[in-house]
Write an enzyme that holds these catalytic residues in place. Structure first.
Site, short mmCIF file in Angstrom:
data_model
loop_
_atom_site.label_atom_id
_atom_site.label_comp_id
_atom_site.label_asym_id
_atom_site.label_seq_id
_atom_site.Cartn_x
_atom_site.Cartn_y
_atom_site.Cartn_z
CE LYS A 200 0.77 1.08 4.30
NZ LYS A 200 1.04 2.43 4.98
CD GLU A 290 10.30 1.74 6.44
OE1 GLU A 290 11.11 1.41 5.67
OE2 GLU A 290 10.52 1.56 7.41
#
Length: 378
Positions: A200, A290
């Site tokens: 995601k 990230e």
């Protein structure tokens, strides 16, 4: 909302005092635990311990009195009944080297709060933990879901999924990680739960890019929808259950991360869309996004598994500087002009109700609370 203030709760440790680590420490403390935070910087540990604040990462948030902090790792881990890891995914292995001798021979659960893959190896965080600590995978759990740190720190209601190969471990962690505003469900699909949290982020970068360019809601809705298909295809190819990607760790996290300006990955993408280079974006980001580090290893794994990920491919091209952000339209990419069916996350061209059912399941998870950890059957 009511807050528990007992001073005799179980001792838990959170390694990492950024926004998410500190927020999760607050979640645990508000659930009745005695929480010790480990901070790399002495001054941050002092502020959390003495001032009950983390002004850099959680401005305006008062932390519970049952939270303390130290910059000494041995002190942080002394007597811990559960250990939560909230460091950068790329720094995890280094931190585990220092942690391992301090918890050797212990049986306490070790919980990953991270959403990334190791760039060098392509390993998920639970796999890195298993290697780095040389511990039984049944001791390891991962937490994921629509978890924007500042919203949770402000005690806005949300839910998460705790996954472990051991049902007992997942339930033990879920019982600890719950309070009046935070609800934890459980499952045993560690692969799907972890990859949902990783993938995601990549879709959120794409959404940020098109947002930065100035494209509207149609473009973003199309990318989110097709992104869920890419996420599911990839995760299933790695051994995940497709249902997991339609639950809190997949669809729920995807919605939250793609639509919120609080998302670091969305913010990084928006800067890219505004014309900043990858290096400039990294310099401007106060905390790690990230998704930026996960693009390359995810694509390596996808190609090895024969999975097509046009959204992630085009994100990489923007990161590499080989594509103008204005040209990103990954959901339009096809091999030819022949019309094709709209394959849903169920892998069925005719399953027109699949996405509706996925949204309904996610909604039901928020609505149907109760006592004790519930299985995430979405």
């Amino acid at each position: 909302m009511s807050r528990r203030t007992e001073t005799t709760g179980p001792r838990v440790t959170v390694i990492g005092s950024g926004s998410w680590g500190t927020t999760f420490g607050k979640v645990l403390a508000d659930g009745g635990a005695q929480v010790t935070m480990w901070a790399r910087r002495t001054e941050l540990a002092h502020e959390i311990r003495e001032g009950k604040r983390n002004s850099r990462y959680l401005p305006g948030i008062n932390l519970p009195r049952s939270m303390t902090a130290t910059h000494h790792l041995s002190e942080a881990l002394d007597g811990a009944e559960q250990v939560y890891l909230a460091v950068s995914s790329q720094a995890l292995r280094e931190n585990l080297t220092a942690i391992r001798p301090l918890i050797a021979g212990g049986t306490m659960p070790v919980v990953s709060l991270m959403k990334g893959v190791e760039k060098r190896t392509g390993l998920r965080m639970s796999q890195v933990i298993e290697q780095g600590l040389d511990c039984d995978p049944n001791r390891i759990a991962v937490a994921s879901g629509p978890n924007l740190a500042l919203e949770i720190a402000r005690e806005q209601p949300t839910a998460a999924v705790i996954a472990s190969a051991s049902q007992d471990t997942a339930e033990a962690v879920a019982l600890r990680a719950r309070n009046g505003y935070f609800r934890s469900f459980v499952n045993t699909d560690v692969i799907g739960t972890e990859f949902g949290g990783v993938l995601k982020n990549l879709i959120a970068v794409a959404i940020g890019i098109v947002d930065g360019v100035g494209y509207g809601e149609n473009t973003k809705a199309s990318i989110i929808t097709r992104g869920l298909v890419e996420m599911t295809d990839f995760a299933v190819a790695q051994g995940a259950h497709p249902e997991t990607l339609q639950g809190l760790a997949g669809l729920g996290d995807l919605i939250a991360t793609c639509q919120s300006p609080l998302s670091r990955n969305n913010t990084a993408g928006r800067l890219l869309g505004q014309g900043f280079s990858f290096q400039d974006v990294v310099k401007q980001m106060d905390q790690t996004a990230e998704g930026l580090a996960s693009v390359a290893p995810v694509l390596t794994l996808a190609r090895a598994a024969g999975v097509q990920m046009p959204i992630v491919e085009q994100v990489k091209m923007v990161l590499d500087g080989t594509m103008n952000p204005r040209d990103i339209a990954p959901h339009l990419t096809t091999d030819d002009d022949k019309p094709t069916g709209e394959r849903t996350p169920h892998g069925d061209d005719n399953s027109s109700g699949a996405l509706r059912r996925a949204f309904q399941r996610a909604f039901d998870q928020f609505r149907n609370g109760g006592r004790g950890p519930a299985r995430d059957r979405s």
